[in-house]
Design a protein around this motif. Structure first.
Motif, PDB file in Angstrom:
ATOM      1  N   GLU A  88      41.814 -26.959 -12.249  1.00 40.13           N
ATOM      2  CA  GLU A  88      40.726 -27.339 -13.151  1.00 40.13           C
ATOM      3  C   GLU A  88      39.989 -26.109 -13.680  1.00 40.13           C
ATOM      4  OE1 GLU A  88      41.361 -28.645 -10.282  1.00 40.13           O
ATOM      5  OE2 GLU A  88      41.942 -30.698 -10.789  1.00 40.13           O
ATOM      6  N   GLU A 102      39.896 -24.915 -17.641  1.00 39.19           N
ATOM      7  CA  GLU A 102      38.644 -24.676 -18.365  1.00 39.19           C
ATOM      8  C   GLU A 102      38.614 -23.270 -18.958  1.00 39.19           C
ATOM      9  OE1 GLU A 102      35.011 -26.066 -19.856  1.00 39.19           O
ATOM     10  OE2 GLU A 102      36.673 -27.085 -18.862  1.00 39.19           O
ATOM     11  N   SER A 117      42.091 -29.289 -23.326  1.00 35.97           N
ATOM     12  CA  SER A 117      40.835 -28.584 -23.039  1.00 35.97           C
ATOM     13  C   SER A 117      40.400 -27.733 -24.218  1.00 35.97           C
ATOM     14  CB  SER A 117      41.012 -27.714 -21.785  1.00 35.97           C
ATOM     15  OG  SER A 117      39.847 -26.954 -21.525  1.00 35.97           O
ATOM     16  N   GLU A 135      41.290 -34.532 -18.574  1.00 33.79           N
ATOM     17  CA  GLU A 135      40.985 -33.873 -19.847  1.00 33.79           C
ATOM     18  C   GLU A 135      40.867 -34.878 -20.980  1.00 33.79           C
ATOM     19  OE1 GLU A 135      40.133 -30.838 -20.361  1.00 33.79           O
ATOM     20  OE2 GLU A 135      40.460 -30.165 -18.301  1.00 33.79           O
TER      21      GLU A 135
END
Length: 505
Positions: free
Chosen positions: A299, A303, A349, A378
């Protein structure tokens, strides 16, 4: 009567703008009110043309320097004397004992001289007959009449081409203001122009005579013997620095700061000259696994990748010149092509961050019964933005978009390239004339269905081929000791940025 003055040497003053001309009278035209001089001199310098014609309106003063005899039009001076003598010296007319006028004729001194000087001139008397005296009076009256009829108007470069004499030229301007400066110019520039050599100067041959190495060696030898260097005299020019360069350097710059355990297949370099080697896919996969073990989870990487990719995409779309409140009518459109894998999650993302920056994002993602957890997370965040999600190629725009972001390919799951939806999306992207940005593309060129203009690598680049376009590198936050744990001696090449361009070496 005007023909009686043919062969006389006269001096014509055309004012400060045109200067003074001397020469032998070759023609006097009473109809057009012109006078022509052969072998003319302009301010003491021989003219390049054989004959010059003047109008009466341009003549402010006319002086007779030499008058030919009764039987010979060149008795007062032949052509050789006309070329070598300085015609700027006027013949002075004075009374004699028999009633005639004596003409003072300048003659050069007995010693040969290359440049005639007025100070070296001597004069001898020439007797002028009464007939010539009458002719001179008529000539003076005629020239005065011509001058008065034109009002002594000075016209320069205003004669029409139809009324010009075939040999008539426009006199050049002169900077002479008085006779003293004119005399100095005659002494300096009074030589015949025919004496100037026609051969060109041999620059290459003359330069070959200079031995640069010997001269510098002689200078260094003199400095060593005289001790100028030991007294602190600088031997070289001080270095000049730019505003972004350090003046003091504590140690020499090391450009190879990243060393991989194996021989890299390809090397890149940054704008600063730092060498960035490529790594194999196995080493790159091992690096991400070790980073995830230390807490850099998927994650976090998603990001970080989305932020870096969106920053690069915003720059490609025009940056602050286009994305500002005044350009709401020019909202850019981005087509985001994602597959059902981690690479697709990175693209989703990136699309979320682009949509947050007021970019119209169209996300393509095929329908699958079961999706990865990262993709599901997402998509939930992307659905909260103004972005549009489609699952069919028919829903993609028919017109060219501003940018296409390719996240269809991955390093595994090669069977996806045989799916109908994949081939249809590849055909749409190749037909659309928009530039393509590929995020973390595979290193094999055979696996690339879409040619990219830019490619974004993560952490360290893979040995990408020519179809990947220009390669950029983004920092996804892997600590330095994680690189050391997998055998990579790493020093960050990013400096103050998170995305830097790479150049092939």
């Amino acid at each position: 009567m005007a023909t009686d003055w043919l062969g006389s040497i006269v001096s014509i003053n055309c004012g400060e703008s045109l200067g003074v001309y001397q020469g032998r009278v070759s023609a006097v035209d009473q109809v057009s009110q012109t006078i022509s001089l052969t072998r003319p001199f302009h301010n003491g310098v021989k003219c390049l043309v054989p004959e010059v014609t003047f109008r009466a309106g341009d003549i402010t003063e006319l002086k007779i320097l030499e008058i030919p005899g009764p039987g010979d039009g060149r008795q007062c001076g032949d052509s050789q004397q006309m070329d070598t003598a300085m015609p700027g010296v006027g013949c002075q007319v004075g009374p004699s004992q028999n009633g005639a006028k004596l003409l003072k004729k300048p003659t050069s001194s007995s010693a040969p001289q290359n440049i005639p000087r007025r100070t070296d001139m001597k004069s001898q008397d020439i007797v002028i007959s009464p007939q010539q005296q009458c002719s001179k009076s008529y000539m003076d009256r005629h020239m005065e009449t011509l001058s008065q009829s034109k009002g002594f108007r000075r016209r320069h470069n205003s004669w029409s081409s139809s009324s010009r004499h075939p040999n008539q030229v426009t006199p050049k301007k002169s900077g002479l203001k008085n006779g003293q400066m004119k005399s100095k110019d005659d002494e300096c520039f009074g030589d015949d122009i025919d004496e100037i050599p026609d051969t060109d100067f041999d620059f290459e041959g003359n330069l070959a005579l200079f031995d640069k190495a010997a001269v510098f060696e002689e200078i260094e030898t003199y400095e060593r013997r005289s001790g100028t260097r030991s007294r602190g005299t600088p031997s070289e020019k001080p270095a000049r620095y730019r505003h972004d360069e350090n003046i003091l350097e504590s140690e020499p710059i090391v450009y190879r700061r990243i060393v991989v355990p194996h021989n890299p297949n390809k090397e890149f370099c940054t704008d600063s000259g730092l060498v960035v080697p490529s790594v194999s896919y196995e080493l790159h996969k091992k690096l991400l696994a070790v980073a995830e073990k230390h807490g850099l989870t998927l994650e976090r990487r998603l990001e970080m990748t989305g932020v870096c990719a969106s920053q690069m995409a915003l720059s490609l779309l025009g940056g602050p010149n286009r994305l500002n409140p005044k350009n709401v009518h020019q909202r850019p459109t981005v087509a985001l092509l994602c597959g059902p894998h981690v690479k697709g999650a990175q693209g989703i993302s990136c699309g979320r961050h682009l949509s947050n920056h007021d970019v119209h994002v169209i996300l393509f993602l095929p329908n699958f019964v079961k999706m990865l957890e990262s993709i599901t997370n997402e998509l939930n965040l992307f659905s909260k933005t103004q972005g549009q999600q489609v699952s069919s190629v028919k829903d993609l725009p028919d017109t060219p978009v501003d940018l296409v972001i390719n996240c269809l390919d991955c390093h595994e799951n090669a069977f996806l390239r045989d799916q109908p939806w994949y081939k249809a999306v590849v055909d749409w992207a190749n037909q659309n004339r928009a530039p393509v940005l590929s995020i973390d593309p595979p290193m094999s060129e055979m696996e690339l269905g879409i040619d990219a203009k830019w490619s974004l690598a993560l952490g360290l680049p893979l040995p990408l081929g020519e179809r990947a376009g220009r390669v950029y590198l983004c920092d996804i936050g892997i600590p330095q000791k994680v690189f050391q744990e997998v055998g990579i001696n790493y020093h960050s090449p990013f400096g103050c940025k998170f995305v830097i361009p790479l150049h092939s070496t």
